[in-house]
Scaffold this motif. Structure first.
Motif, PDB file in Angstrom:
ATOM      1  N   TYR A  58      65.745  61.498  19.145  1.00 18.59           N
ATOM      2  CA  TYR A  58      65.925  60.489  20.187  1.00 18.59           C
ATOM      3  C   TYR A  58      64.811  60.715  21.204  1.00 18.59           C
ATOM      4  CZ  TYR A  58      70.735  60.227  18.378  1.00 18.59           C
ATOM      5  OH  TYR A  58      71.839  60.106  17.568  1.00 18.59           O
ATOM      6  N   ARG A  59      64.129  59.649  21.625  1.00 20.28           N
ATOM      7  CA  ARG A  59      63.027  59.781  22.573  1.00 20.28           C
ATOM      8  C   ARG A  59      63.441  59.303  23.962  1.00 20.28           C
ATOM      9  NH1 ARG A  59      58.706  56.172  19.828  1.00 20.28           N
ATOM     10  NH2 ARG A  59      60.655  55.172  19.189  1.00 20.28           N
ATOM     11  N   ALA A  60      62.985  60.038  24.978  1.00 19.95           N
ATOM     12  CA  ALA A  60      63.273  59.639  26.355  1.00 19.95           C
ATOM     13  C   ALA A  60      62.696  58.266  26.659  1.00 19.95           C
ATOM     14  CB  ALA A  60      62.705  60.681  27.325  1.00 19.95           C
ATOM     15  N   MET A  61      61.510  57.975  26.117  1.00 15.24           N
ATOM     16  CA  MET A  61      60.890  56.666  26.346  1.00 15.24           C
ATOM     17  C   MET A  61      61.773  55.541  25.840  1.00 15.24           C
ATOM     18  SD  MET A  61      59.229  54.089  24.469  1.00 15.24           S
ATOM     19  CE  MET A  61      58.559  54.885  23.019  1.00 15.24           C
ATOM     20  N   ALA A  62      62.394  55.725  24.669  1.00 14.02           N
ATOM     21  CA  ALA A  62      63.259  54.692  24.103  1.00 14.02           C
ATOM     22  C   ALA A  62      64.490  54.477  24.981  1.00 14.02           C
ATOM     23  CB  ALA A  62      63.669  55.069  22.675  1.00 14.02           C
ATOM     24  N   VAL A  63      65.029  55.557  25.525  1.00 13.42           N
ATOM     25  CA  VAL A  63      66.185  55.451  26.428  1.00 13.42           C
ATOM     26  C   VAL A  63      65.786  54.694  27.694  1.00 13.42           C
ATOM     27  CG1 VAL A  63      67.895  56.752  27.760  1.00 13.42           C
ATOM     28  CG2 VAL A  63      67.203  57.551  25.491  1.00 13.42           C
ATOM     29  N   ALA A  64      64.601  54.996  28.224  1.00 10.21           N
ATOM     30  CA  ALA A  64      64.133  54.311  29.426  1.00 10.21           C
ATOM     31  C   ALA A  64      63.939  52.819  29.162  1.00 10.21           C
ATOM     32  CB  ALA A  64      62.836  54.940  29.919  1.00 10.21           C
ATOM     33  N   GLY A  84      74.270  52.177  33.375  1.00  8.87           N
ATOM     34  CA  GLY A  84      74.692  53.412  34.026  1.00  8.87           C
ATOM     35  C   GLY A  84      74.757  54.573  33.056  1.00  8.87           C
ATOM     36  N   ALA A  85      75.281  54.325  31.856  1.00 10.04           N
ATOM     37  CA  ALA A  85      75.368  55.380  30.842  1.00 10.04           C
ATOM     38  C   ALA A  85      73.981  55.834  30.403  1.00 10.04           C
ATOM     39  CB  ALA A  85      76.173  54.872  29.638  1.00 10.04           C
ATOM     40  N   LEU A  86      73.055  54.887  30.246  1.00 11.23           N
ATOM     41  CA  LEU A  86      71.691  55.225  29.838  1.00 11.23           C
ATOM     42  C   LEU A  86      70.992  56.060  30.910  1.00 11.23           C
ATOM     43  CD1 LEU A  86      70.820  51.776  28.313  1.00 11.23           C
ATOM     44  CD2 LEU A  86      70.638  53.933  27.059  1.00 11.23           C
ATOM     45  N   PHE A  87      71.169  55.705  32.159  1.00 12.41           N
ATOM     46  CA  PHE A  87      70.557  56.477  33.237  1.00 12.41           C
ATOM     47  C   PHE A  87      71.087  57.906  33.240  1.00 12.41           C
ATOM     48  CE2 PHE A  87      70.807  58.092  37.616  1.00 12.41           C
ATOM     49  CZ  PHE A  87      69.457  58.181  37.904  1.00 12.41           C
ATOM     50  N   ARG A  88      72.386  58.071  33.088  1.00  8.71           N
ATOM     51  CA  ARG A  88      72.969  59.416  33.078  1.00  8.71           C
ATOM     52  C   ARG A  88      72.480  60.219  31.875  1.00  8.71           C
ATOM     53  NH1 ARG A  88      77.283  56.189  34.813  1.00  8.71           N
ATOM     54  NH2 ARG A  88      78.202  56.102  32.711  1.00  8.71           N
ATOM     55  N   SER A  89      72.366  59.558  30.723  1.00 12.99           N
ATOM     56  CA  SER A  89      71.910  60.257  29.516  1.00 12.99           C
ATOM     57  C   SER A  89      70.459  60.682  29.614  1.00 12.99           C
ATOM     58  CB  SER A  89      72.113  59.361  28.287  1.00 12.99           C
ATOM     59  OG  SER A  89      73.488  59.235  27.990  1.00 12.99           O
ATOM     60  N   LEU A  90      69.663  59.881  30.273  1.00 13.22           N
ATOM     61  CA  LEU A  90      68.260  60.232  30.463  1.00 13.22           C
ATOM     62  C   LEU A  90      68.159  61.567  31.203  1.00 13.22           C
ATOM     63  CD1 LEU A  90      65.401  59.038  29.973  1.00 13.22           C
ATOM     64  CD2 LEU A  90      65.548  58.011  32.235  1.00 13.22           C
ATOM     65  N   GLN A  91      68.986  61.716  32.214  1.00 11.65           N
ATOM     66  CA  GLN A  91      68.984  62.953  32.990  1.00 11.65           C
ATOM     67  C   GLN A  91      69.624  64.106  32.221  1.00 11.65           C
ATOM     68  OE1 GLN A  91      66.682  62.161  35.048  1.00 11.65           O
ATOM     69  NE2 GLN A  91      67.681  63.059  36.836  1.00 11.65           N
ATOM     70  N   ARG A  92      70.748  63.830  31.577  1.00 11.28           N
ATOM     71  CA  ARG A  92      71.523  64.896  30.929  1.00 11.28           C
ATOM     72  C   ARG A  92      70.789  65.475  29.720  1.00 11.28           C
ATOM     73  NH1 ARG A  92      75.777  62.252  30.311  1.00 11.28           N
ATOM     74  NH2 ARG A  92      75.780  61.701  28.101  1.00 11.28           N
ATOM     75  N   PHE A  94      67.372  64.844  28.604  1.00  9.41           N
ATOM     76  CA  PHE A  94      65.917  64.970  28.529  1.00  9.41           C
ATOM     77  C   PHE A  94      65.275  65.706  29.695  1.00  9.41           C
ATOM     78  CE2 PHE A  94      67.082  61.279  26.001  1.00  9.41           C
ATOM     79  CZ  PHE A  94      66.392  61.513  24.820  1.00  9.41           C
ATOM     80  N   HIS A  95      65.960  65.823  30.808  1.00  6.77           N
ATOM     81  CA  HIS A  95      65.341  66.455  31.970  1.00  6.77           C
ATOM     82  C   HIS A  95      65.163  67.949  31.738  1.00  6.77           C
ATOM     83  CE1 HIS A  95      65.123  68.039  36.188  1.00  6.77           C
ATOM     84  NE2 HIS A  95      64.252  67.049  36.234  1.00  6.77           N
ATOM     85  N   GLY A 100      60.668  71.101  35.221  1.00  9.65           N
ATOM     86  CA  GLY A 100      60.584  69.770  35.797  1.00  9.65           C
ATOM     87  C   GLY A 100      60.070  68.762  34.783  1.00  9.65           C
ATOM     88  N   GLY A 101      60.210  67.493  35.105  1.00  7.51           N
ATOM     89  CA  GLY A 101      59.799  66.440  34.184  1.00  7.51           C
ATOM     90  C   GLY A 101      60.814  66.232  33.081  1.00  7.51           C
ATOM     91  N   TRP A 102      60.406  65.475  32.069  1.00  8.25           N
ATOM     92  CA  TRP A 102      61.309  65.097  30.988  1.00  8.25           C
ATOM     93  C   TRP A 102      60.669  65.410  29.641  1.00  8.25           C
ATOM     94  CZ3 TRP A 102      60.979  62.826  35.645  1.00  8.25           C
ATOM     95  CH2 TRP A 102      62.169  62.534  36.322  1.00  8.25           C
ATOM     96  N   PHE A 103      61.470  65.989  28.736  1.00 11.61           N
ATOM     97  CA  PHE A 103      60.992  66.247  27.379  1.00 11.61           C
ATOM     98  C   PHE A 103      60.706  64.938  26.659  1.00 11.61           C
ATOM     99  CE2 PHE A 103      63.975  69.974  27.954  1.00 11.61           C
ATOM    100  CZ  PHE A 103      62.974  70.927  28.119  1.00 11.61           C
ATOM    101  N   TYR A 104      59.795  65.013  25.687  1.00  9.93           N
ATOM    102  CA  TYR A 104      59.478  63.831  24.893  1.00  9.93           C
ATOM    103  C   TYR A 104      60.660  63.417  24.026  1.00  9.93           C
ATOM    104  CZ  TYR A 104      57.161  60.794  21.502  1.00  9.93           C
ATOM    105  OH  TYR A 104      56.825  59.731  20.710  1.00  9.93           O
TER     106      TYR A 104
END
Length: 369
Positions: A58-64, A84-92, A94-95, A100-104
């Protein structure tokens, strides 16, 4: 003698048909079979039977991109909750709490997979969070937007006004250098940020980025935006990216009239002349206009349609392209991602990233309507 140009009502009807297909045939795929409820993530792609492809990542870019989709003006039941669920998952998922930053990417079990930090991912996180914050105005969303902007400025920025394409997990230099596509999406992200708030730092960064791109990526004879810095061996251009850049620059009061805008306006004509054949938008060519890859991709067609909507006198072309778009790329089960040189379907999966391009295309067409 009758006027052969399409009437406004014909164009409106075509746009309405595209919007209806998007709302009824495409978006629901990512609310149903395209959604992994256990991890609260969109699957990377569905097959022609709407089954998720075997999960590799799963890619962070795709979630964004999906966060942008479900926070855009689609008026779909459950869209706000999904955003809302997508925003929370991005943080949970990939962060990177340590560096700092987000994994690919993460693996099928939700563990970090490709731990590198790439500009393309961070640009889309800025873009999606800016758009989402513009809708919900929640403090946590703006804090995430600010954190992403800080990371871009502090970690990716170079002395020449451009940005590194990729860095290691701990931000070590990988020698990637700058590439066109991530810079373009960073410009898009800066524009989206400025659309929802006044931000002098972002405005200055955007202007500097566009100046640096003009200095290092524009091929002077045709004004083309190259994929690698000017002078790179075997460089190429993609017509779809000329059209995408044209839309971004043409719709920005800040950038319209800039040197980059003038170059891309010139490049539009050359990209049409060499890279659009019998309604097909070709994937890539060399600077001499020789085709490298004749594949037709739905995102490039969507960008061409969106750009045509801005060009005075292009109504007949736009009508033709909308007809071809519907006939060639859309079907009852969703869409075709790629066609080969003969127009046959060459890729049968439907990636979770593509609805972003269709949503931005519809947003552009809405300006015309």
């Amino acid at each position: 003698m009758s006027d052969p140009r399409p009437t406004p009502s014909e164009l409106t009807t075509r746009i309405a048909r595209l919007r209806q297909h998007f709302a009824e045939r495409i978006v629901p795929l990512w609310q149903g079979p395209g959604w992994n409820a256990e991890l609260a993530l969109p699957f990377e792609a569905l097959d022609a039977q709407h089954q998720p492809l075997p999960v590799q990542r799963y890619r962070a870019m795709a979630v964004a991109r999906q966060l942008y989709l479900f926070s855009s003006r689609i008026e779909q039941p459950g869209a706000a909750e999904r955003a809302g669920a997508l925003f929370r998952s991005l943080q949970r998922h990939f962060h990177d709490a340590e560096h700092g930053g987000w994994f690919y990417s993460i693996d099928a079990a939700g563990r970090p997979l490709d731990r590198r930090k790439d500009l393309y991912t961070h640009a889309f996180i800025v873009f999606a969070c800016a758009h989402y914050w513009g809708k919900v105005r929640e403090g946590l969303v703006e804090a995430t937007l600010n954190a992403a902007l800080d990371i871009v400025a502090e970690r990716f920025a170079r002395d020449d006004g451009l940005y590194e394409a990729s860095l290691a997990e701990d931000w070590a230099d990988l020698g990637s250098g700058p590439l066109q596509n991530p810079q373009m999406h960073l410009a898009e992200a800066f524009l989206q940020t400025l659309a929802v708030r006044d931000d002098d730092d972002v405005q200055q960064a955007l202007l500097q980025l566009c100046e640096a791109l003009h200095a290092h990526f524009i091929e002077p004879e045709h004004g083309l935006m190259l994929e690698q810095p000017r002078g790179a061996v075997d460089n190429w251009f993609e017509p779809g990216h000329q059209f995408e850049w044209f839309y971004l620059l043409e719709t920005s009061p800040l950038l319209r009239g800039s040197a980059l805008h003038a170059s891309i306006t010139q490049a539009f004509a050359y990209a049409e002349q060499t890279g659009v054949k019998d309604s097909a938008v070709l994937a890539s060519l060399n600077v001499q206009g020789e085709v490298i890859d004749p594949t037709q991709r739905i995102w490039a067609k969507a960008e061409y349609v969106r750009a045509l909507a801005l060009r005075s006198g292009s109504e007949e072309q736009l009508q033709q392209q909308l007809l071809n778009f519907e006939a060639s790329f859309l079907h009852a089960g969703g869409w075709h991602e790629c066609l080969d040189a003969s127009g046959a379907v060459s890729r049968h999966d439907m990636p979770s990233t593509t609805p972003y391009h269709l949503a931005t295309c519809l947003e552009g067409l809405q300006r015309l309507a």
